[in-house]
Enzyme design. Structure first.
Site, mmCIF file in Angstrom:
data_model
loop_
_atom_site.group_PDB
_atom_site.id
_atom_site.type_symbol
_atom_site.label_atom_id
_atom_site.label_comp_id
_atom_site.label_asym_id
_atom_site.label_seq_id
_atom_site.Cartn_x
_atom_site.Cartn_y
_atom_site.Cartn_z
ATOM 1 N N ALA A 70 11.331 50.444 45.648
ATOM 2 C CA ALA A 70 12.156 50.194 46.835
ATOM 3 C C ALA A 70 13.500 49.601 46.424
ATOM 4 O O ALA A 70 13.605 48.917 45.408
ATOM 5 C CB ALA A 70 11.445 49.245 47.791
ATOM 6 N N GLU A 103 2.186 58.661 45.391
ATOM 7 C CA GLU A 103 2.052 59.102 46.777
ATOM 8 C C GLU A 103 3.371 58.807 47.469
ATOM 9 O O GLU A 103 3.991 57.788 47.199
ATOM 10 C CB GLU A 103 0.949 58.326 47.492
ATOM 11 C CG GLU A 103 -0.421 58.613 46.968
ATOM 12 C CD GLU A 103 -1.451 57.612 47.478
ATOM 13 O OE1 GLU A 103 -1.077 56.601 48.081
ATOM 14 O OE2 GLU A 103 -2.638 57.856 47.247
ATOM 15 N N ASN A 108 9.619 61.199 53.805
ATOM 16 C CA ASN A 108 10.585 60.601 52.884
ATOM 17 C C ASN A 108 11.167 61.661 51.949
ATOM 18 O O ASN A 108 10.852 61.731 50.757
ATOM 19 C CB ASN A 108 9.926 59.463 52.106
ATOM 20 C CG ASN A 108 10.938 58.601 51.392
ATOM 21 O OD1 ASN A 108 12.080 59.006 51.197
ATOM 22 N ND2 ASN A 108 10.522 57.410 51.007
ATOM 23 N N TYR A 115 11.839 62.337 42.954
ATOM 24 C CA TYR A 115 10.674 62.598 42.112
ATOM 25 C C TYR A 115 10.724 64.017 41.529
ATOM 26 O O TYR A 115 10.424 64.217 40.354
ATOM 27 C CB TYR A 115 9.377 62.383 42.893
ATOM 28 C CG TYR A 115 9.237 60.978 43.451
ATOM 29 C CD1 TYR A 115 9.673 59.861 42.742
ATOM 30 C CD2 TYR A 115 8.679 60.761 44.700
ATOM 31 C CE1 TYR A 115 9.558 58.583 43.257
ATOM 32 C CE2 TYR A 115 8.548 59.487 45.215
ATOM 33 C CZ TYR A 115 8.994 58.396 44.494
ATOM 34 O OH TYR A 115 8.862 57.129 45.005
#
Length: 147
Positions: A70, A103, A108, A115
């Site tokens: 985050a 996950e 998102n 990723y």
């Protein structure tokens, strides 16, 4: 940008960053628990000495799973998540990890793009895995990278 191992004194800042963007944030106690686990790694990225972002992963038996990543709202879109993700990948390579997992919320798209940029691909879906503030549920995409 300075990336360092998080300390117990950082748990309040880690929890605050997580609360700013995670509908199901970790508590200070959960961060403290991760800091005390030998198989968990918690890193903090700082901007001018202030907490800007963090990453938490766990490595066991040749596999590593991203638990959280985050960035504080004021530090977003400045490369912190990318730098932390690269740090995770480098650590895994240095330690002979052969499979990486994570996950991500289906909604998102920004995280999924990050990723994929680093070689992750969709592996599975968990229906209704995440809870939302309104009581609804959201699917989780499971992504993996084979090294």
């Amino acid at each position: 940008m300075n990336i360092r191992a998080a300390l117990a004194a950082d748990c309040a800042a880690l929890a605050a960053i997580d609360r700013a963007g995670n509908p199901s944030p970790w508590s200070e106690k959960q961060f403290q628990t991760a800091l005390n686990q030998a198989c968990d790694t918690v890193l903090l990225a700082e901007a001018d000495g202030a907490p800007a972002a963090f990453i938490v992963w766990q490595t066991v038996a040749g596999e590593s799973e991203l638990h959280l990543i985050a960035t504080a709202p004021a530090a977003r879109r400045q490369g912190y998540a990318d730098a932390l993700l690269r740090r995770w990948l480098a650590d895994c390579a240095a330690n002979g990890v052969t499979r990486l997992l994570l996950e991500v919320r289906e909604s998102n798209a920004a995280a999924q793009s990050l990723y994929r940029k680093h070689g992750f691909s969709d592996a599975a879906r968990r229906r209704g895995y995440y809870s939302l503030p309104d009581g609804a549920r959201e699917d989780a995409l499971i992504m993996e990278k084979i090294c």
